[in-house]
Design an enzyme around this catalytic site. Sequence first.
Site, PDB file in Angstrom:
ATOM      1  CB  SER A   1       2.934  -0.509  -5.852  1.00 35.15           C
ATOM      2  OG  SER A   1       4.263  -0.898  -6.004  1.00 35.15           O
TER       3      SER A   1
ATOM      4  NE  ARG B   1       8.325   1.571   4.731  1.00 33.59           N
ATOM      5  CZ  ARG B   1       7.349   0.659   4.632  1.00 33.59           C
ATOM      6  NH1 ARG B   1       7.375  -0.439   5.359  1.00 33.59           N
ATOM      7  NH2 ARG B   1       6.337   0.863   3.804  1.00 33.59           N
TER       8      ARG B   1
END
Length: 533
Positions: free
Chosen positions: A66, A510
């Site tokens: 991706s 994150r």
Amino acid sequence: ATRYPSLVEAAERHPKPADVTYAYGTAGFRMKANLLDSVIFRAGVLAALRSKKLDGKTIGVMITASHNPAQDNGIKLVDPMGEMLEQTWEAYASQLANAPTIEELLAVVDRVIAANKIDLSKPANVVYARDTRPSGPALVAALADGLSAVQAQHRDEGILTTPQLHYIVRCLNTQGTPEAYGEPSAAGYYKKLADAYHKLVNGKTRLSPLHVDCANGVGAPKIREFAQVVGEAALALIVTNDDTETEGSLNYQCGADYVKVNQHGPHGVEMQPNGRYASLDGDADRLVYYYMDNDRVFHLLDGDKIAGLAAMFIKDLVTAAGLEGINVGTVQTAYANGSSTNYLTNILQVPVSCTQTGVKHLHHEAEKYDVGVYFEANGHGTVLFSPVVLQAISDTVSRTPAQALAIAQLRALTDMINQTVGDAISDLLLVEVILTHKQWTLSQWDQAYTDLPSRLVRVVVKDRNIFRTINADRQLESPAGMQALIDGAVAKFANGRSFVRPSGTEDVVRVYAEAATRHECDELAFRVAGLVF
Ligand code: NG1
Ligand code: ZN
């Protein structure tokens, strides 16, 4: 071992590196390509078993990483209707990948067979494709080796976008049934989308050209092929960042992820005030739009904005079609901008669900609505139409020409929007249709609401596995005590929101933060990152 002599022999050619632990994460296996040979060989074996379990239905395998750098690669399995692999099988994928020896590999295979009562005499059918990464051909060879080792029928579909492979899998498994989905080829995909697009923009004034940054990936050749089929008179596209040859150029300083995370335009594109711009990611399943205003200020129209636009348009269309009782709902993740959630809830007045990160979670939640609009903020998503809606569209007898038109347009949307998975090309057409109907500029679309300033930070930690989330990723349950510290930091900022979760695709944690001003948002992100580190 005597039960699978050809498997033993083939597995010896694809030994597992001793010191690596693999996990089938948010998006399958994903890592440096040179660590993937054994994983992909074994995933081939699993795909064959999955097909046998489902009576020989065709399973898809996509080799891509991706939006990740060119030297990475990855693999995802696709279930018969084009959806992501069923979750219980993800665990088998990880167990197979991690079996240290061939003996243990065979033991896992036996366990999967026993647990699922798989009849080995059933046929196995698998199709696969890859993106443009240089590591692709060797990994495809490893996959084919795994499939052949267990005597599966398999076919190489060559280079495709991820959503094209999902589309083909669904077509193959529905051919000749009432649910037939289309011609199982890239050409069939282009024709289906282009025909629906033509119906939807017929007679309307065409918009100015759209510059499409293809992240130097597979989207470039594929959207070019599509542009040929749809024709320039209907859709003017200017394809940029289309260099799939230069090593390392894939996703480098361009593409949907780069634009979303950095909140500025991609390299290789000279933006002009009020021009129209979009970016795909490296396998063309994510899409974001953006423009520069007269003061040369950059404005991003991300997945949340696309969801808002789509929900608004489809809700109006459902009303115009007289389909009473059909509910239009939306699905987001914790990464959705707070302003977008507010817009959907209070302005559009559509229900909003929040799920864990990763499209498979959003997809399943969206299936609970008659029409389910789901997008991750990063631009990955689609719109699902339930069987109830499809039935209503075909059954409703229209009383007025306006109603008949609305029904015809809804029907065309169900053909144009990829029902299997988020698809940048299909989503781009959806946005173009809506903007064409409204004759809106990107700035007019952007007026729906103003994003709260947000920041996404990657933090490298010693062990990201100690971070565990609850409440659709919005809170941490582990490490103990950390959530209270985050809450304490958030409380100091107006409109503040922040959360922490381990990435499923990268070895990082994150941190997301949003707040009333850019400065406060950055300050909050910085403080929370400091807590995690
Ligand atoms: P991780 O690395 O787990 O955050 C990223 C995206 C997901 C999803 C997957 C699959 C963000 C913050 N995360 O996952 O939403 O799209 O990649 O591609 O965008
Ligand atoms: Zn992607």
